[in-house]
Design a protein around this motif. Structure first.
Motif, mmCIF file in Angstrom:
data_model
loop_
_atom_site.group_PDB
_atom_site.id
_atom_site.type_symbol
_atom_site.label_atom_id
_atom_site.label_comp_id
_atom_site.label_asym_id
_atom_site.label_seq_id
_atom_site.Cartn_x
_atom_site.Cartn_y
_atom_site.Cartn_z
ATOM 1 N N LEU A 37 0.819 -1.209 0.000
ATOM 2 C CA LEU A 37 0.000 0.000 0.000
ATOM 3 C C LEU A 37 0.854 1.260 0.000
ATOM 4 N N ARG A 38 1.952 1.236 0.732
ATOM 5 C CA ARG A 38 2.839 2.403 0.759
ATOM 6 C C ARG A 38 3.461 2.655 -0.618
ATOM 7 N N GLY A 39 3.639 1.587 -1.377
ATOM 8 C CA GLY A 39 4.306 1.721 -2.665
ATOM 9 C C GLY A 39 3.420 2.208 -3.793
ATOM 10 N N ALA A 40 2.136 2.419 -3.515
ATOM 11 C CA ALA A 40 1.200 2.839 -4.567
ATOM 12 C C ALA A 40 0.754 4.274 -4.358
ATOM 13 N N ALA A 41 0.611 5.001 -5.435
ATOM 14 C CA ALA A 41 0.029 6.333 -5.355
ATOM 15 C C ALA A 41 -1.447 6.211 -4.993
ATOM 16 N N PRO A 42 -1.993 7.138 -4.187
ATOM 17 C CA PRO A 42 -3.394 7.029 -3.793
ATOM 18 C C PRO A 42 -4.360 6.962 -4.974
ATOM 19 N N ASP A 43 -4.014 7.615 -6.089
ATOM 20 C CA ASP A 43 -4.923 7.626 -7.241
ATOM 21 C C ASP A 43 -4.620 6.527 -8.254
ATOM 22 N N GLU A 44 -3.786 5.557 -7.880
ATOM 23 C CA GLU A 44 -3.475 4.435 -8.773
ATOM 24 C C GLU A 44 -4.754 3.639 -9.039
ATOM 25 N N PRO A 45 -5.197 3.513 -10.303
ATOM 26 C CA PRO A 45 -6.435 2.768 -10.587
ATOM 27 C C PRO A 45 -6.269 1.279 -10.287
ATOM 28 N N VAL A 46 -7.160 0.750 -9.473
ATOM 29 C CA VAL A 46 -7.191 -0.691 -9.179
ATOM 30 C C VAL A 46 -8.652 -1.096 -8.994
ATOM 31 N N TYR A 47 -8.863 -2.393 -9.035
ATOM 32 C CA TYR A 47 -10.201 -2.906 -8.744
ATOM 33 C C TYR A 47 -10.577 -2.611 -7.290
ATOM 34 N N THR A 48 -11.807 -2.167 -7.070
ATOM 35 C CA THR A 48 -12.422 -2.168 -5.739
ATOM 36 C C THR A 48 -13.891 -2.500 -5.933
ATOM 37 N N TRP A 49 -14.598 -2.741 -4.858
ATOM 38 C CA TRP A 49 -16.034 -3.018 -4.946
ATOM 39 C C TRP A 49 -16.854 -1.747 -4.822
ATOM 40 N N ALA A 50 -16.186 -0.614 -4.661
ATOM 41 C CA ALA A 50 -16.872 0.656 -4.436
ATOM 42 C C ALA A 50 -16.812 1.535 -5.683
ATOM 43 N N ALA A 51 -17.501 2.670 -5.616
ATOM 44 C CA ALA A 51 -17.486 3.608 -6.738
ATOM 45 C C ALA A 51 -16.085 4.180 -6.935
ATOM 46 N N ARG A 52 -15.338 4.338 -5.845
ATOM 47 C CA ARG A 52 -13.971 4.835 -5.923
ATOM 48 C C ARG A 52 -13.047 3.652 -6.192
ATOM 49 N N SER A 53 -12.406 3.630 -7.348
ATOM 50 C CA SER A 53 -11.582 2.488 -7.755
ATOM 51 C C SER A 53 -10.114 2.881 -7.823
ATOM 52 N N ASP A 54 -9.508 3.043 -6.675
ATOM 53 C CA ASP A 54 -8.084 3.376 -6.647
ATOM 54 C C ASP A 54 -7.460 2.847 -5.359
ATOM 55 N N ALA A 55 -6.137 2.912 -5.313
ATOM 56 C CA ALA A 55 -5.422 2.380 -4.165
ATOM 57 C C ALA A 55 -5.751 3.146 -2.885
ATOM 58 N N GLY A 56 -6.097 4.420 -3.018
ATOM 59 C CA GLY A 56 -6.455 5.206 -1.842
ATOM 60 C C GLY A 56 -7.667 4.648 -1.128
ATOM 61 N N PHE A 57 -8.637 4.158 -1.886
ATOM 62 C CA PHE A 57 -9.802 3.537 -1.258
ATOM 63 C C PHE A 57 -9.394 2.293 -0.486
ATOM 64 N N VAL A 58 -8.533 1.485 -1.082
ATOM 65 C CA VAL A 58 -8.086 0.255 -0.414
ATOM 66 C C VAL A 58 -7.400 0.597 0.901
ATOM 67 N N VAL A 59 -6.528 1.578 0.888
ATOM 68 C CA VAL A 59 -5.838 1.993 2.108
ATOM 69 C C VAL A 59 -6.856 2.393 3.174
ATOM 70 N N ARG A 60 -7.769 3.267 2.804
ATOM 71 C CA ARG A 60 -8.720 3.797 3.784
ATOM 72 C C ARG A 60 -9.602 2.693 4.357
ATOM 73 N N HIS A 61 -10.040 1.777 3.507
ATOM 74 C CA HIS A 61 -10.954 0.742 3.995
ATOM 75 C C HIS A 61 -10.229 -0.321 4.807
ATOM 76 N N GLN A 62 -8.984 -0.606 4.473
ATOM 77 C CA GLN A 62 -8.263 -1.620 5.226
ATOM 78 C C GLN A 62 -7.958 -1.174 6.653
ATOM 79 N N VAL A 63 -7.975 0.127 6.900
ATOM 80 C CA VAL A 63 -7.816 0.614 8.273
ATOM 81 C C VAL A 63 -8.938 0.069 9.149
ATOM 82 N N GLN A 64 -10.181 0.214 8.685
ATOM 83 C CA GLN A 64 -11.288 -0.245 9.522
ATOM 84 C C GLN A 64 -11.433 -1.757 9.517
#
Length: 255
Positions: A101-128
């Motif tokens: 996660l540290r190695g990716a830019a927050p706006d790096e496009p990746v698959y997610t299940w949410a409307a926001r599809s980037d690494a930043g979403f993954v970071v934020r959700h993995q916290v909780q």
């Protein structure tokens, strides 16, 4: 100093990578010697099942971000380790996830299940994800600790933003308005439903005079655990119609 708040769209100031690592390792500490214990907040699961769940989740999302995955079907299915390897693998997996996660830019496009599809979403959700399951493990062994206030505050808003727009088919209409007030961080939210059953929410500013049907004033930790159905509304300080607060918690799936 890195401004994680602006980089990842956080509500509060905290380091999401440190939180993911700290809560995952705390879960591992709680699990040591208690793998056979049941997890009351995850019916049917043992602590071993909980450890495997978080290990599998973190392996999946670490791969998604590290390999810039767009199709989740391309991620290999993980194999569950032998029981004696579960906790060590969780500890090692947390390190791998954070490095990914540290190695990716927050706006790096990746698959997610949410409307926001980037690494930043993954970071934020993995916290909780790590925080709530850490609490599950600690409760299972009789020593639950409050979640980090800043991270829990951000997670409450992320939950309202991402997880609550549409209620599940079996859920009843909320039938009123609700205010959530985090007494430790001073952030408040107003939530309710429109005539179509779609949840609407807003962060309240100082001086906003709300007259909700129900008001929950609690720590950010308890508010997040309430949204994840770990703390029933009846256990929290609710002013007004407790049934409104109960129905709001039941409108959203938390799997």
């Amino acid at each position: 100093m890195i401004d994680h708040r602006s980089s990842y769209g956080l509500v509060t100031h905290f380091d999401p990578f440190l939180r993911i690592e700290a809560d995952t390792l705390a879960l591992a500490d709680a699990a040591e010697g208690h793998l056979a214990s049941p997890v009351p907040s995850c019916p049917g699961w043992s602590v071993a099942d909980l450890v495997w769940h978080l290990l599998e989740v973190q392996q999946f999302w670490g791969t998604v971000v590290a390999e810039h995955v767009q199709d989740p079907a391309t991620v290999p299915e993980a194999a569950r380790p032998e029981e004696e390897r579960l906790v060590p693998e969780l500890r090692a997996g947390a390190d791998r996830l954070v490095k990914s996660l540290r190695g990716a830019a927050p706006d790096e496009p990746v698959y997610t299940w949410a409307a926001r599809s980037d690494a930043g979403f993954v970071v934020r959700h993995q916290v909780q994800e790590a925080a709530v399951h850490r609490w599950d493990a600690e409760q299972a062994v009789g020593r639950p600790q409050a979640l980090d206030a800043a991270a829990a505050t951000d997670a409450v808003e992320e939950f309202l933003e991402v997880s609550t727009p549409f209620r599940t088919k079996e859920a009843a209409p909320v039938g009123g308005t609700l205010e959530l007030a985090a007494v430790d961080t001073g952030i408040r939210w107003a939530v309710g439903e429109d005539e179509h059953g779609t949840a609407r929410w807003q962060r309240l500013t100082d001086g906003t005079d709300q007259r909700p049907d129900a008001l929950i004033q609690a720590s950010a930790s308890d508010l997040l655990l309430y949204l994840y159905r770990r703390r029933p509304a009846g256990e929290l300080p609710v002013t007004g119609d407790v049934a409104v607060a109960e129905r709001f918690a039941l409108r959203t799936g938390t799997d």
